[in-house]
Design an enzyme around this catalytic site. Structure first.
Site, short mmCIF file in Angstrom:
data_model
loop_
_atom_site.label_atom_id
_atom_site.label_comp_id
_atom_site.label_asym_id
_atom_site.label_seq_id
_atom_site.Cartn_x
_atom_site.Cartn_y
_atom_site.Cartn_z
N GLY A 1 8.26 -13.23 -5.57
CA GLY A 1 7.32 -12.61 -6.30
C GLY A 1 5.83 -13.57 -6.12
O GLY A 1 5.22 -13.52 -7.07
N LYS B 1 17.96 8.35 -3.11
CA LYS B 1 16.40 7.71 -3.31
C LYS B 1 15.81 8.55 -4.39
O LYS B 1 15.32 7.89 -5.28
CB LYS B 1 15.86 7.69 -2.01
N ARG C 1 12.21 -2.01 0.26
CA ARG C 1 12.75 -0.50 0.40
C ARG C 1 11.60 0.35 0.68
O ARG C 1 10.47 0.07 0.50
CB ARG C 1 13.11 -0.06 -0.92
N LEU C 2 12.18 1.36 1.37
CA LEU C 2 11.11 2.36 2.06
C LEU C 2 10.92 3.24 0.88
O LEU C 2 11.87 3.50 -0.12
CB LEU C 2 11.71 3.28 3.18
N ASN D 1 0.59 -1.97 0.38
CA ASN D 1 1.64 -2.90 0.81
C ASN D 1 0.96 -4.06 1.71
O ASN D 1 -0.05 -3.85 2.23
CB ASN D 1 2.75 -2.21 1.69
N HIS E 1 1.66 -7.12 4.59
CA HIS E 1 2.77 -7.56 5.61
C HIS E 1 2.32 -8.65 6.07
O HIS E 1 1.15 -8.91 6.66
CB HIS E 1 2.86 -6.29 6.64
#
Ligand code: GRF
Length: 190
Positions: free
Chosen positions: A12, A65, A91-92, A107, A109
């Site tokens: 986090g 999901k 998670r996707l 997101n 990356h």
């Protein structure tokens, strides 16, 4: 004030950077919920320290999901979330959230996509011997780190720089960039 939800599964540190930017008022937003699939992760501890509400779930307790994403979506609607910010969420995202929050999920990356998608990206890039490292902030689609790119920033590796040093620089770049881009994306929301 625009309301955001952060999704995290781990340490986090990006979540913390977002909290700090809000406290410093460089990011004009409110984190109304931290969503986590890892009931013991440190990101949750950070949420508690900052009195941020949390929603945790254990994916293994659900048939699909879809089942847990319906619950997440209910929480997000209740809290009037405008933007979902993934910060180390492992998670996707499935159809339920992708449809309800189309172009409203982002997101971060730790590599220059489309190179090195997925996990252990910095390590993979380092082992490959790349000379330019960087980060990507992108919209989320159904793939692994495949959504449209919003922003990338990079730096050149120094001679004899270790993996740990590179990792530190990548994370620093993430912490600096993510709040700025979140602010930009929020301002563009209709
Ligand atoms: C970051 O490197 C982020 O780019 C990736 O997962 C890592 C999460 O780190 N998606 P943290 O949990 O924010 O410290």
């Amino acid at each position: 004030m625009k309301k955001i939800a952060v999704f995290a599964s781990g340490f986090g540190s990006n979540f913390e950077a977002i909290i700090e930017a809000i406290e410093n008022q460089t990011l004009k937003a409110e984190i109304v919920l931290l969503v986590s699939d890892k009931p013991n992760c440190y990101a949750l501890e950070r949420a508690h320290q900052h009195c941020i509400e949390t929603f945790t779930f254990n994916p293994k307790e659900y048939q699909s999901k879809k089942e847990y994403e319906v619950l997440i979506a209910q929480q997000l609607e209740k809290k009037e979330v405008s933007l979902i910010v993934l910060a180390g969420y492992m998670r996707l995202i499935g159809d339920i959230l992708l449809e309800k929050y189309s172009n409203k999920i982002i997101n971060i990356h730790p590599a220059l996509l489309p190179a090195f998608p997925g996990t252990h990206a910095i390590e993979k890039a380092y082992e490959y011997g790349v000379k330019i490292f960087g980060i990507t902030i992108h919209y989320v689609d159904a793939g692994i780190d495949t959504g449209n790119i919003i922003e990338q920033t990079c730096f050149k590796i120094k001679e004899n720089e270790t993996l740990e040093e590179v990792e530190r620089r990548v994370h620093t770049l993430e912490h600096q960039s993510y709040p700025i881009i979140i602010e930009k994306v929020l301002n563009q929301l209709v």
